[in-house]
Enzyme design. Structure first.
Site, mmCIF file in Angstrom:
data_model
loop_
_atom_site.group_PDB
_atom_site.id
_atom_site.type_symbol
_atom_site.label_atom_id
_atom_site.label_comp_id
_atom_site.label_asym_id
_atom_site.label_seq_id
_atom_site.Cartn_x
_atom_site.Cartn_y
_atom_site.Cartn_z
ATOM 1 N N SER A 1 0.828 -1.198 0.000
ATOM 2 C CA SER A 1 0.000 0.000 0.000
ATOM 3 C C SER A 1 0.876 1.268 0.000
ATOM 4 O O SER A 1 1.700 1.434 -0.889
ATOM 5 C CB SER A 1 -0.981 -0.045 1.180
ATOM 6 O OG SER A 1 -1.977 0.939 1.053
ATOM 7 N N ASP B 1 -9.981 -5.009 -4.210
ATOM 8 C CA ASP B 1 -9.448 -3.969 -3.319
ATOM 9 C C ASP B 1 -10.357 -2.733 -3.335
ATOM 10 O O ASP B 1 -10.494 -2.083 -4.363
ATOM 11 C CB ASP B 1 -8.029 -3.589 -3.782
ATOM 12 C CG ASP B 1 -7.285 -2.722 -2.783
ATOM 13 O OD1 ASP B 1 -7.938 -1.985 -2.011
ATOM 14 O OD2 ASP B 1 -6.042 -2.777 -2.765
ATOM 15 N N HIS C 1 -8.017 -5.350 0.207
ATOM 16 C CA HIS C 1 -6.776 -4.579 0.427
ATOM 17 C C HIS C 1 -5.907 -5.327 1.440
ATOM 18 O O HIS C 1 -5.773 -4.936 2.594
ATOM 19 C CB HIS C 1 -7.107 -3.170 0.908
ATOM 20 C CG HIS C 1 -5.929 -2.231 0.854
ATOM 21 N ND1 HIS C 1 -5.263 -1.945 -0.321
ATOM 22 C CD2 HIS C 1 -5.276 -1.529 1.829
ATOM 23 C CE1 HIS C 1 -4.266 -1.096 -0.064
ATOM 24 N NE2 HIS C 1 -4.261 -0.839 1.232
#
Length: 232
Positions: free
Chosen positions: A122, A177, A211
């Site tokens: 991320s 995600d 995610h």
């Protein structure tokens, strides 16, 4: 030979998974927003190679605009998660310099840059891409999980030294995600192909994954590390 960690702020309290034998390579891995190095040190321990050192630093705690200025671990400020959101250019560049200091420290301790992989998840993956592509040392590769390329409009010019023109990039993304949509990952992969040799960019997607990471992704990361950092 043992360098002094105190001269590199992020190393002072970084989580380090040491090799079980002589360390001839290193993986520096950067966590995501609000996380710490501990979670990724645990994940990397499950796929570790005995001659590789894994370094998982903690991001400093700063107010994050995206989260109503709440103070949390963050490599730089985030204003939004869309390709056209404003970006914290000064913060991104400063964070990249701090990561480059870790690379320099490992080099002083005898691990050449072409035996160092930079990676992250991320926001950490975003920083690893930016740092590696603007680094003046030739690195082994980049692991970019569920992320994007910060300051993407500055590339390919920002990587003008060309040292990492041939760097191998493993980019992975969950297809479900909700935070950083897989479409953003695909756009990033296309952008990266204009910065490095296109055949060096792998973009893998995982059905049903949000995610986060998954075992198949971690196996892909392990294979990538093994291929780029073979035993010597």
């Amino acid at each position: 030979m043992c360098g002094n960690n105190m001269s590199v702020p992020l190393l002072a309290d970084a989580v380090t998974v040491s090799g079980a034998e002589r360390e001839t390579a290193a993986v520096i891995f950067l966590h995501g927003l609000g996380d710490t190095g501990h979670s990724w040190a645990d994940a990397l321990s499950s796929i570790r190679l005995p001659y590789v050192k894994y370094i998982c630093p903690h991001a400093p705690r700063i107010p994050v605009t995206l989260n109503m200025k709440m103070v949390m671990p963050s490599w730089f400020d985030l204003m939004g998660l869309t390709p056209d959101a404003p970006e914290d250019e000064a913060g991104i560049k400063k964070a990249a310099e701090n990561i480059k200091a870790i690379i320099e420290h490992e080099m002083k301790n005898g691990i050449p840059p072409n035996r160092i992989i930079l990676g992250g998840f991320s926001q950490g993956g975003a920083l690893s891409l930016y740092t590696a592509l603007t680094c003046q040392h030739q690195l082994a590769g980049i692991v970019a999980l569920s992320c994007w390329l910060p300051l993407h409009r500055a590339f390919p010019q920002a990587a003008n030294n060309g040292v990492n023109r041939d760097i191998a990039i493993l980019q992975c993304h969950g297809e479900m995600d909700p935070m950083i949509p897989v479409r953003f990952g695909a756009l990033t992969a296309e952008k990266l192909k204009s910065v490095v040799t296109p055949t060096k960019v792998q973009f893998k997607t995982y059905p049903g994954v949000m995610h986060s990471s998954c075992p198949q992704e971690m196996m892909a990361v392990k294979e990538f590390i093994e291929k780029l950092l073979p035993r010597i």
